[in-house]
Design a protein around this motif. Structure first.
Motif, PDB file in Angstrom:
ATOM      1  N   PHE A 348      55.218  -8.795  50.866  1.00  0.00           N
ATOM      2  CA  PHE A 348      55.101  -7.942  49.686  1.00  0.00           C
ATOM      3  C   PHE A 348      53.747  -8.146  49.003  1.00  0.00           C
ATOM      4  N   HIS A 354      53.697  -6.050  44.170  1.00  0.00           N
ATOM      5  CA  HIS A 354      54.830  -6.974  44.172  1.00  0.00           C
ATOM      6  C   HIS A 354      55.027  -7.453  42.740  1.00  0.00           C
ATOM      7  N   GLY A 370      58.901  -4.788  45.889  1.00  0.00           N
ATOM      8  CA  GLY A 370      57.731  -4.968  46.739  1.00  0.00           C
ATOM      9  C   GLY A 370      57.629  -3.818  47.721  1.00  0.00           C
ATOM     10  N   TYR A 371      56.433  -3.625  48.266  1.00  0.00           N
ATOM     11  CA  TYR A 371      56.227  -2.610  49.303  1.00  0.00           C
ATOM     12  C   TYR A 371      56.002  -3.295  50.637  1.00  0.00           C
ATOM     13  N   ASN A 372      56.637  -2.745  51.673  1.00  0.00           N
ATOM     14  CA  ASN A 372      56.499  -3.320  53.005  1.00  0.00           C
ATOM     15  C   ASN A 372      55.329  -2.670  53.751  1.00  0.00           C
ATOM     16  N   ASN A 377      59.203   1.060  49.428  1.00  0.00           N
ATOM     17  CA  ASN A 377      59.549   0.022  48.460  1.00  0.00           C
ATOM     18  C   ASN A 377      60.889  -0.617  48.804  1.00  0.00           C
TER      19      ASN A 377
END
Length: 437
Positions: A348, A354, A370-372, A377
């Motif tokens: 993240f 994050h 968080g973004y992968n 998200n």
């Protein structure tokens, strides 16, 4: 008729567990992250989740649910014990959101006006004055007090309000003359667990949204405390006892003792901080090069636990990275560094978005976003280390919060409190600012 869906979800819940060695306690504590990526309603529509709130009893989470078919943001509440959830699709392109959730699974927010959504699927629109629009932002533990704001679509200037046992009540506002800057509205965004302390902000010309507090009186009314007035100096640049360009409201602890704020210095640095609503003392993180954080590091406060522990994020060259600043600790810690076994946290961080949005009153659980790597998200709930073992336990630093030195705003060391703004250093390395009247 607005639709809701109540469903049990088991396929999209992922659980990652890591055993972390507690080096001084001769014990281990299983650290756990549960991620909530998406839910599917009874008609087969999928929603991606943006969860930002967790109930005081750790059980329920709520936030936005974005439809895979319309792209509009609806609302959801989810039971983390059973994985049952209720979802309400977005009613307009503007979307909806849920900002708080009670201990019995009733979340509050808007879609498009103020409402509640219960885990059993019951949705109730809250009373809004005729000709006005509204939004709800937080709720007491029992759901009897809901905070929010209402406004006219003609000027969009908000006015703070609450719904107490479902009854709409307008909160008192400070005047422009009282504050020394233009007051263009107010908003009630956070409340203590019992609803006796409410925190929000004033809408000023520069949209810095400085902190304001309302306190419940014996007769059931609320009195306005424009607490930012002692600290917020943007409109008084020459003032030496108001050192902050902004004093932005971030949250309030469940016990009503601390308000979380993100402050900006006159030099433009952003710092996470709390203000003790009883003593008016500020605990502020300023990276001065003596710790592990690079000098001038910018931080943001999102929420605060009952002991003053803060969660939020640190701005780095990679973007926003989630952090926690335990009460009694000298500086915040990046979650990814604190729990290296939970590699998802590092993932993240590396994507540049994050944030930890909320923390339970006991400081045991946090909820974040968080973004992968696919830029999708993922919402998650993290169980922090067991503070009962003494590892990371608030207040265990030798000497506690004992004061070691006191200075005037001009940097002169003094042996006793002096009128005006005092700078206080403590054994644990933290620095606080105190107004002495």
């Amino acid at each position: 008729m607005k639709k809701f869906t109540l469903k049990k979800n088991s396929q999209t819940l992922r659980c990652i567990t890591a055993a972390l060695a507690l080096t001084t306690a001769m014990a281990t504590s299983a650290q756990q992250v549960k991620t909530y990526d998406e839910i599917t309603d009874d008609s087969g529509v999928k929603y991606s989740l943006y969860a930002t709130n967790i109930s005081a009893n750790h059980r329920y989470i709520s936030g936005q649910a974005t439809s895979s078919t319309t792209g509009w943001t609806g609302i959801f509440v989810l039971d983390t014990e059973t994985n049952a959830f209720a979802v309400n699709e977005g009613q307009t392109e503007m979307g909806g959101d849920l900002r708080g959730v009670s201990n019995d699974g009733v979340a509050v927010g808007y879609n498009p006006n103020a409402l509640t959504l219960s885990i059993d699927g019951t949705m109730t629109e809250l009373e809004t004055p005729a000709g006005y629009e509204s939004s709800a932002y937080d709720t007491s533990n029992d759901g009897k007090v809901v905070t929010g704001a209402y406004w006219s679509p003609n000027d969009y200037e908000p006015h703070a309000c609450i719904w107490k046992d479902g009854k709409f009540i307008t909160l008192p506002e400070p005047t422009t003359e009282e504050m020394g800057f233009n007051v263009r509205g107010t908003s009630a965004n956070y409340c203590s667990g019992d609803g006796s302390i409410i925190a929000g902000y004033i809408v000023d010309n520069l949209m810095t949204l400085p902190l304001i507090v309302w306190r419940l009186q014996d007769d059931g009314s609320y009195v306005c405390d424009p607490i930012c007035k002692d600290y917020f100096g943007w409109y008084e640049i020459e003032s030496t006892d108001k050192p902050y360009a902004s004093f932005h409201a971030a949250n309030i602890s469940n016990n009503g003792k601390y308000a979380g704020v993100t402050i900006m210095t006159l030099e433009g640095e952003s710092h996470m901080a709390t203000i003790d609503l009883e003593t008016r003392e500020i605990r502020e993180f300023k990276a001065d090069g003596t710790g592990t954080m690079p000098i001038h590091t910018n931080t943001e406060c999102m929420a605060v636990a009952d002991d003053g522990t803060m969660v939020g994020d640190i701005t780095t060259i990679s973007g926003w990275q989630a952090c926690i600043w335990r009460a009694g600790a000298a500086e915040p810690e990046l979650l990814a560094d604190k729990y290296p076994e939970l590699t998802i946290l590092k993932d993240f961080d590396s994507m540049g978005y994050h944030k930890l949005y909320d923390i339970t009153p006991d400081g045991k659980y946090g909820i974040g976003i968080g973004y992968n790597a696919g830029y999708a998200n993922a919402s998650y709930v993290i169980e922090f280390e067991d503070t009962t073992t003494g590892i990371g336990k608030p207040g265990t630093t030798a000497g506690g919060n004992a004061e070691t030195a006191r200075y005037t705003i001009g940097g002169q060391r003094v042996d006793a409190p002096v009128k005006g703004l005092n700078i206080v250093k403590r054994v644990d390395g933290s620095v606080g600012k105190v107004i002495v009247r």
